[in-house]
Design a protein around this motif. Structure first.
Motif, PDB file in Angstrom:
ATOM      1  N   LYS A 308       6.351  -3.657  38.921  1.00 13.31           N
ATOM      2  CA  LYS A 308       7.143  -4.281  39.983  1.00 13.31           C
ATOM      3  C   LYS A 308       8.084  -3.314  40.691  1.00 13.31           C
ATOM      4  O   LYS A 308       8.706  -3.668  41.682  1.00 13.31           O
ATOM      5  N   PRO A 455       2.320 -12.602  34.425  1.00  7.53           N
ATOM      6  CA  PRO A 455       2.530 -12.287  35.844  1.00  7.53           C
ATOM      7  C   PRO A 455       3.198 -13.432  36.599  1.00  7.53           C
ATOM      8  O   PRO A 455       4.029 -13.206  37.482  1.00  7.53           O
ATOM      9  N   SER A 456       2.859 -14.667  36.229  1.00  2.51           N
ATOM     10  CA  SER A 456       3.479 -15.822  36.878  1.00  2.51           C
ATOM     11  C   SER A 456       4.951 -15.939  36.495  1.00  2.51           C
ATOM     12  O   SER A 456       5.818 -16.171  37.342  1.00  2.51           O
ATOM     13  N   ASN A 459       6.971 -13.295  38.249  1.00  5.69           N
ATOM     14  CA  ASN A 459       6.749 -13.205  39.704  1.00  5.69           C
ATOM     15  C   ASN A 459       6.163 -11.849  40.107  1.00  5.69           C
ATOM     16  O   ASN A 459       6.641 -11.190  41.034  1.00  5.69           O
ATOM     17  N   GLU A 461       3.630  -9.474  41.901  1.00  2.87           N
ATOM     18  CA  GLU A 461       2.855  -9.652  43.133  1.00  2.87           C
ATOM     19  C   GLU A 461       2.300  -8.318  43.629  1.00  2.87           C
ATOM     20  O   GLU A 461       2.817  -7.256  43.299  1.00  2.87           O
ATOM     21  N   LYS A 469       1.351 -11.764  49.958  1.00  2.40           N
ATOM     22  CA  LYS A 469       1.646 -11.511  48.549  1.00  2.40           C
ATOM     23  C   LYS A 469       0.783 -12.403  47.668  1.00  2.40           C
ATOM     24  O   LYS A 469       0.607 -13.588  47.941  1.00  2.40           O
ATOM     25  N   GLU A 470       0.254 -11.805  46.605  1.00  2.00           N
ATOM     26  CA  GLU A 470      -0.636 -12.531  45.704  1.00  2.00           C
ATOM     27  C   GLU A 470      -0.363 -12.094  44.268  1.00  2.00           C
ATOM     28  O   GLU A 470       0.026 -10.950  44.024  1.00  2.00           O
ATOM     29  N   GLN A 471      -0.560 -13.015  43.342  1.00  7.88           N
ATOM     30  CA  GLN A 471      -0.319 -12.699  41.927  1.00  7.88           C
ATOM     31  C   GLN A 471      -1.546 -12.032  41.321  1.00  7.88           C
ATOM     32  O   GLN A 471      -2.654 -12.540  41.440  1.00  7.88           O
TER      33      GLN A 471
END
Length: 602
Positions: A308, A455-456, A459, A461, A469-471
């Protein structure tokens, strides 16, 4: 073969339980299958308990489950029981088996059982963990115990067994409780299978990595330092460093980037990840400036934060981060076992961030990596898919989709695998690599875990091809599992005869006389410049004794140096592994060693 049970929906029932509950399923016969052995070994555990009760009338019993290595029973007696007492207990077990006692199932109420065993604190401890109002008891002769089964119908079927060792165990696995006695054993329907197992156990004793670790001066433990905290001696540290270097280069060639996360993080991080709720009992905590911190038991949270640190484009995926990450886990004192079970260890850990469409590609690449490494050390291996455990995060849809995705990937490549029900990590299903050593034992080492939960939660991305933006999916991956455990397994697998590329000492020079020591030192320096470790045996002993001493060190190569070798700049080589002798020039010798090392790349 005689029927002994029923298998339905993965659950094993003995014949009496199947009849009482009106359960139909596949018949289990006395054939040394996994299911039949579970019934046999559980019954053998009760036979052992019955024998102990006759020999030690004051005995009180806790639990006697079937485990991977056979079975055990935890109990308490007034006497001290040692390995020397096992033959006496075995003899009594044989007597009881010869009585051909029926093993019968009975139902009783909690109140009746409580009243009958009100003075037995171990039985009361077992009863606390059972919520059912109607409970089952199994009887054979004068012995009975609280148990769900499954059991054989009669003790006459228990013929081929052996008690293997005595150990101490904390009551209920809690080191705050008292230490009681545990006896392990093994049993088979087939006598030859038992004899083969006993032979394997004897060979395992010779290969015990704790014994070899001491003999070869690889590692040590010190109670003053703390239990489960290995200290690597120079020989072991050299071996480990060489293994790390081989693996490091293999990672870099495959596109992995080295990172390094902190070993202590604020507890808030562990709360977000779910470790605090699902793994706290295995962690160590401390307080700094009135803020609670947790020492990491895993490297994933640090790697998430590293990912991140900058916004990643889809063009950079899959992004592979790896670290030789030192982790700490709280293991029970009674569970410590050399390098196999320690409180501090180093994982060859990696976390791969990828898209949904890249999962199969990543899994295939990791399995290729696993295959190349295990072939280097002559390991055969099996693969298992581990499913949702009791303590887990994420909904059923995630677990079903992720587990099916792993199985589909393996099916696509026709990769055979077994199923380990409930063996997944709390955050996702996984592929486990079970390696088979030289004497047929199976060991859990590498793992590949598909995770969309962390990852969820954090957050995580990336920027997709639409600029949105996508996970990503996060894949946890270790190949060795840990350096400590793998080195312990490898030590036993090769009986201390390590492959040349990672042997702590690869060459021993034996100068015949004092004038030859200078040339030996020159050779030693040149080898070190080629990252090859050697020793010089110039102690005040006879030549033959020094050669015998070198042989006992299990080094791959021994070089004897005399007048001719010094004069001609050659070496007289003894290859211990190939049992060959040859004369080479110094240049040829160094080239030979470098070629061997080059062949160990993966």
């Amino acid at each position: 073969m005689e029927p002994i049970g029923v298998l339905k929906d993965g659950q094993i029932y003995d014949l009496q339980t199947a009849e009482a509950l009106n359960i139909d399923g596949n018949t289990i016969k006395a054939d040394d299958s996994k299911e039949s052995l579970e019934i046999l070994r559980h019954s053998t555990a009760h036979l052992m308990a019955q024998a102990i009760k006759e020999l030690y009338p004051e005995a009180k019993f806790f639990v006697g489950p079937v485990v991977t290595e056979g079975f055990y029973y935890d109990f308490k007696v007034n006497s001290k029981i040692s390995d020397e007492d096992l033959s006496k207990i075995e003899k009594k077990m044989k007597e009881l088996a010869d009585r051909k006692l029926p093993i019968t199932r009975h139902e009783t109420s909690r109140e009746e059982f409580y009243e009958e065993f009100k003075n037995d604190e171990l039985k009361q401890a077992v009863l606390k963990n059972i919520k059912d109002e109607v409970i089952t008891v199994y009887k054979q002769g004068d012995f009975k115990d609280l148990c769900r089964g499954p059991h054989l119908p009669n003790t006459r079927m228990i013929r081929s067994f052996k008690l293997t060792r005595v150990a101490g165990a904390y009551l209920g696995g809690d080191e705050k409780n008292e230490m009681i006695t545990r006896i392990y054993g093994i049993s088979f329907f087939d006598k030859k299978a038992l004899n083969d197992y006993v032979t394997m156990i004897e060979e395992a004793k010779k290969r015990d990595h704790r014994k070899l670790g001491t003999e070869l001066e690889l590692f040590t433990f010190n109670d003053d330092i703390g239990a489960g905290l290995p200290m690597w001696l120079p020989n072991g540290a050299r071996l480990r460093s060489k293994l790390e270097h081989i693996l490091y280069k293999a990672h870099r060639i495959r596109g992995y980037e080295p990172v390094r996360g902190p070993e202590i993080l604020k507890s808030e991080m562990w709360k977000i990840s779910g470790h605090y709720a699902n793994y706290k009992e295995n962690m160590y905590f401390t307080t700094i400036d009135e803020q609670e911190y947790g020492i990491k038991p895993m490297n994933c949270v640090g790697h998430i934060q590293i990912f991140k640190n900058s916004l990643v484009s889809y063009k950079e995926l899959p992004k592979k981060l790896f670290e030789y990450g030192v982790v700490h886990r709280h293991e029970m004192s009674g569970a410590m076992h050399g390098l196999f079970r320690v409180r501090e260890f180093t994982q060859d850990d990696s976390h791969i961030f990828c898209t949904q469409n890249q999962i199969k590609e990543v899994i295939f690449e990791v399995l290729e990596f696993v295959d190349s490494l295990l072939k280097l050390f002559d390991f055969k291996y099996e693969i298992e898919v581990s499913t949702k455990p009791q303590k887990a995060i994420g909904d059923d849809t995630f677990w079903e989709k992720s587990t099916k995705g792993i199985m589909d990937a393996l099916d696509e490549k026709n990769i055979k695998y077994g199923i380990d029900e409930g063996g997944g990590a709390f955050y996702g299903p996984k592929i486990d690599i079970k390696i088979l050593d030289a004497i047929g034992r199976k060991w859990q080492c590498g793992t590949v875990q598909v995770d969309m939960n962390l990852p969820s939660r954090f957050n995580v991305e990336f920027i997709n091809d639409k600029g949105e933006k996508e996970q990503p999916v996060m894949i946890h991956r270790a190949i060795l599992g840990s350096f400590e455990r793998f080195i312990g397994i490898l030590t036993e697998h090769c009986a201390g005869e390590f492959p040349f590329a990672i042997a702590p000492t690869q060459v021993i020079f034996v100068p015949i006389a004092e004038p030859h020591v200078v040339y030996a030192k020159e050779l030693q320096k040149e080898l070190l410049e080629n990252s090859i470790d050697s020793e010089i045996f110039d102690m005040n002993e006879s030549l033959n004794k020094r050669i015998r001493m070198a042989e006992k060190q299990r080094v791959p190569m021994i070089v004897v140096i005399g007048d001719d070798e010094v004069a001609n700049q050659t070496i007289a080589l003894r290859d211990r592994r190939k049992r060959e002798q040859s004369n080479l020039s110094k240049v040829e010798f160094i080239e030979l060693l470098n070629e061997i090392i080059k062949g160990s790349r993966i």
